[in-house]
Design a protein around this motif. Structure first.
Motif, PDB file in Angstrom:
ATOM      1  N   PHE A 178       0.795  -1.221   0.000  1.00  0.00           N
ATOM      2  CA  PHE A 178       0.000   0.000   0.000  1.00  0.00           C
ATOM      3  C   PHE A 178       0.832   1.277   0.000  1.00  0.00           C
ATOM      4  O   PHE A 178       0.352   2.345   0.361  1.00  0.00           O
ATOM      5  N   CYS A 179       2.098   1.162  -0.404  1.00  0.00           N
ATOM      6  CA  CYS A 179       2.953   2.353  -0.463  1.00  0.00           C
ATOM      7  C   CYS A 179       3.068   2.946  -1.852  1.00  0.00           C
ATOM      8  O   CYS A 179       3.920   3.804  -2.109  1.00  0.00           O
ATOM      9  N   THR A 180       2.209   2.498  -2.754  1.00  0.00           N
ATOM     10  CA  THR A 180       2.333   2.946  -4.138  1.00  0.00           C
ATOM     11  C   THR A 180       2.175   4.454  -4.242  1.00  0.00           C
ATOM     12  O   THR A 180       2.989   5.129  -4.894  1.00  0.00           O
ATOM     13  N   MET A 190       2.696   6.735  -2.074  1.00  0.00           N
ATOM     14  CA  MET A 190       3.862   7.403  -1.493  1.00  0.00           C
ATOM     15  C   MET A 190       5.011   7.445  -2.499  1.00  0.00           C
ATOM     16  O   MET A 190       5.640   8.486  -2.702  1.00  0.00           O
ATOM     17  N   ILE A 191       5.254   6.302  -3.170  1.00  0.00           N
ATOM     18  CA  ILE A 191       6.349   6.245  -4.137  1.00  0.00           C
ATOM     19  C   ILE A 191       6.036   7.140  -5.337  1.00  0.00           C
ATOM     20  O   ILE A 191       6.916   7.838  -5.856  1.00  0.00           O
ATOM     21  N   GLU A 192       4.773   7.175  -5.749  1.00  0.00           N
ATOM     22  CA  GLU A 192       4.389   8.036  -6.870  1.00  0.00           C
ATOM     23  C   GLU A 192       4.625   9.502  -6.519  1.00  0.00           C
ATOM     24  O   GLU A 192       5.074  10.296  -7.367  1.00  0.00           O
ATOM     25  N   ILE A 214       6.881  10.627  -4.442  1.00  0.00           N
ATOM     26  CA  ILE A 214       8.327  10.823  -4.467  1.00  0.00           C
ATOM     27  C   ILE A 214       8.794  11.032  -5.903  1.00  0.00           C
ATOM     28  O   ILE A 214       9.611  11.914  -6.195  1.00  0.00           O
ATOM     29  N   ILE A 215       8.262  10.233  -6.823  1.00  0.00           N
ATOM     30  CA  ILE A 215       8.614  10.372  -8.239  1.00  0.00           C
ATOM     31  C   ILE A 215       8.221  11.753  -8.739  1.00  0.00           C
ATOM     32  O   ILE A 215       8.986  12.426  -9.441  1.00  0.00           O
ATOM     33  N   ASP A 216       7.031  12.217  -8.354  1.00  0.00           N
ATOM     34  CA  ASP A 216       6.570  13.554  -8.768  1.00  0.00           C
ATOM     35  C   ASP A 216       7.521  14.637  -8.272  1.00  0.00           C
ATOM     36  O   ASP A 216       7.865  15.564  -9.005  1.00  0.00           O
TER      37      ASP A 216
END
Lengths: 154, 163
Positions: A140-142, A144-146, A148-150
């Protein structure tokens, strides 16, 4: 009764040999995925690797697997009956952690002594052993990672 | 004009399966921002869903201790060369890995160049930290665990569920 044996990417000759040489009470349809193992099975079909492992999983009534987490999670997610055999031929022994996890939660059977694998297989076939259903806590950290990518690639 | 890229650092076996799942989860986001997925892979990993892959030599042999005497320095050398090559060729801001040990040298180089690191401890660990995990816990910007049991060993980790 279809049994599929998988050792993953690292060889596990002691397991393959133990199953190949065991005197089963009834004739079983066993297929073995043996990786780069040197022991050549004499009594059952085998191959080194396959791209279509899911097909073998689907057809099997029971899967005997090395204690690789990837294989185990795949099988439990599919609701398969499994017997896990930790690979102690390897130098690093971390395979026992996931074995303990499955054992403690009764998601599958664990065979800690390779000599007993034949009996373990027969027991699982004969008795209708109750295993707990595995429910996965999905990643369920998707988001959060998205985010970070942004931030990093703006 | 350099292309944007995100690095996936990946080894064989379970690490490959985890990276595959991770890449799928991030597919849409990476496509929408036109960020390339570059794999730094252990030799013979053959990860399919990368835009481009570079292979480095494995850090150790899982079955034979003696091979490690020459495997380790070879691995370090190939890691350094490939990581620097990628940094010059692409606009890299982020690196993601689930291990194993091949992630360490590239991570150090990325840190020196002030890039961000996301490390996800492997799904096969419940009781003891992996050696890569122990190191990455100190240097990763984001350290994610898949098994809640590891919270005791990595108190500052983010629990993220299973890939």
């Amino acid at each position: 009764m279809n049994i599929f044996v998988t050792v993953g990417t690292t060889p596990f000759d002691t397991l393959i040999e133990a199953i190949d040489t065991f005197n089963f009470k009834e004739r079983l349809n066993i297929t073995m995925q043996i990786s780069t193992g040197k022991y050549v099975p004499k009594n059952y079909k085998f191959f080194d690797f396959t791209e279509r492992i899911n097909e073998y999983y689907e057809q099997a009534n029971i899967v005997v697997t090395h204690a690789g987490a990837g294989s185990i999670y795949n099988l439990l997610e599919k609701g398969k009956k499994i017997i896990i055999v930790p690979n102690l031929d390897r130098i690093d022994k971390h395979q026992d952690e996931i074995s303990n996890y499955v054992y403690k939660n009764n998601y599958g059977k664990v065979c800690y002594s390779i000599k007993e694998i034949g009996e373990n297989i027969e027991k699982l076939i004969e008795c209708n052993i109750d295993l707990e259903k595995y429910t996965k806590v999905d990643f369920f950290c998707t988001k959060m990672i998205e985010e970070i990518i942004d931030i990093e690639y703006n | 004009m350099k292309e944007d890229a995100i690095i996936f650092l990946c080894g064989t076996g379970g690490h490959k399966e985890q990276t595959k799942r991770l890449r799928l989860i991030l597919e849409e986001k990476l496509k929408s921002k036109e960020i390339l997925s570059i794999g730094i892979l252990e030799k013979n990993t053959n990860l399919e869903n990368m835009d481009k892959s570079y292979e480095i030599l494995p850090v150790r042999d899982k079955n034979c201790r003696y091979k490690n005497l020459y495997m380790f320095p070879q691995s370090v050398f190939s890691s350094v060369i490939i990581t620097l090559k990628i940094l010059f060729k692409y606009r890299v801001k982020l690196m993601i890995s689930t291990g194993p040990g091949i992630a360490v040298i590239p991570a150090i180089i990325f840190k020196i160049f002030k890039k961000k690191i996301i490390f996800i401890e492997t799904w096969s660990r419940f009781e003891k930290a992996s050696s890569t995990g122990k190191f990455m816990y100190r240097i990763a910007d984001y350290f994610i665990i898949q098994n809640i049991e590891l919270k005791e060993i990595y108190p500052k980790a983010i629990y993220g569920g299973r890939l």
